[in-house]
Design a protein around this motif. Structure first.
Motif, PDB file in Angstrom:
ATOM      1  N   GLU A 129       5.309 113.839  63.847  1.00 41.68           N
ATOM      2  CA  GLU A 129       5.596 114.380  63.560  1.00 41.68           C
ATOM      3  C   GLU A 129       6.911 114.442  62.731  1.00 41.68           C
ATOM      4  N   LYS A 130       6.209 114.792  61.254  1.00 43.61           N
ATOM      5  CA  LYS A 130       7.408 115.246  60.558  1.00 43.61           C
ATOM      6  C   LYS A 130       7.773 115.958  60.533  1.00 43.61           C
ATOM      7  N   PRO A 131       9.706 116.294  59.866  1.00 46.93           N
ATOM      8  CA  PRO A 131       9.979 117.592  60.356  1.00 46.93           C
ATOM      9  C   PRO A 131       9.805 117.770  59.228  1.00 46.93           C
ATOM     10  N   TYR A 132       9.752 119.596  59.704  1.00 48.38           N
ATOM     11  CA  TYR A 132       9.601 120.498  58.049  1.00 48.38           C
ATOM     12  C   TYR A 132      10.697 121.132  57.521  1.00 48.38           C
ATOM     13  N   VAL A 133      11.123 120.547  56.561  1.00 43.16           N
ATOM     14  CA  VAL A 133      11.723 120.456  55.555  1.00 43.16           C
ATOM     15  C   VAL A 133      11.380 122.008  54.650  1.00 43.16           C
ATOM     16  N   PRO A 134      11.730 123.248  53.749  1.00 43.10           N
ATOM     17  CA  PRO A 134      11.456 123.997  52.997  1.00 43.10           C
ATOM     18  C   PRO A 134      11.459 123.619  51.709  1.00 43.10           C
ATOM     19  N   ILE A 135      10.364 123.885  50.744  1.00 37.93           N
ATOM     20  CA  ILE A 135      10.223 123.112  49.330  1.00 37.93           C
ATOM     21  C   ILE A 135      11.412 123.332  48.831  1.00 37.93           C
ATOM     22  N   GLU A 136      12.677 124.397  48.992  1.00 41.65           N
ATOM     23  CA  GLU A 136      13.515 124.452  48.096  1.00 41.65           C
ATOM     24  C   GLU A 136      14.931 124.161  48.725  1.00 41.65           C
TER      25      GLU A 136
ATOM     26  N   SER B 225      -0.530 118.079  70.216  1.00 39.67           N
ATOM     27  CA  SER B 225      -0.151 117.232  69.464  1.00 39.67           C
ATOM     28  C   SER B 225      -1.528 116.625  68.925  1.00 39.67           C
ATOM     29  N   THR B 226      -2.147 117.337  68.279  1.00 42.54           N
ATOM     30  CA  THR B 226      -3.073 116.271  67.521  1.00 42.54           C
ATOM     31  C   THR B 226      -2.300 115.145  65.998  1.00 42.54           C
ATOM     32  N   ALA B 227      -1.397 115.469  65.478  1.00 41.28           N
ATOM     33  CA  ALA B 227      -0.654 114.488  64.878  1.00 41.28           C
ATOM     34  C   ALA B 227       0.183 113.764  65.241  1.00 41.28           C
ATOM     35  N   GLY B 228      -0.546 113.814  66.096  1.00 40.66           N
ATOM     36  CA  GLY B 228       0.567 112.224  66.808  1.00 40.66           C
ATOM     37  C   GLY B 228       2.377 112.018  67.194  1.00 40.66           C
TER      38      GLY B 228
END
Length: 82
Positions: free
Chosen positions: A16-23, A10-13
């Protein structure tokens, strides 16, 4: 060594923001709106400057485009070249 940890480091700490698809996002950045529509960012920015596409600002100068405003703009585009 004996590192059988399948998770990537976990380099981002921890936050980490959950990934939400753009659409599925209600708000899009200019580059995301451009990617989603398949248009050039210049076209998206020009539409915002000309007041055809509404952009909003969340607590900063970060420009965001509401998904519904993007959809409205797309549906208002002319059917033939102007």
């Amino acid at each position: 060594h004996g590192m059988t940890d399948s998770r990537k480091p976990s380099t981002a700490g921890p936050k980490e923001k959950p990934y939400v698809p753009i659409e599925h996002r209600p708000l899009l950045g200019v580059s995301e709106a451009a990617a989603l529509t398949g248009l050039d960012e210049k076209i998206v920015r020009q539409a915002i400057r000309q007041g055809e596409l509404i952009a909003c600002y969340a607590h900063s100068s970060t420009k965001r485009i509401r998904r519904r405003d993007l959809d409205d703009w797309i549906s208002s585009l002319p059917e033939r070249p102007q």
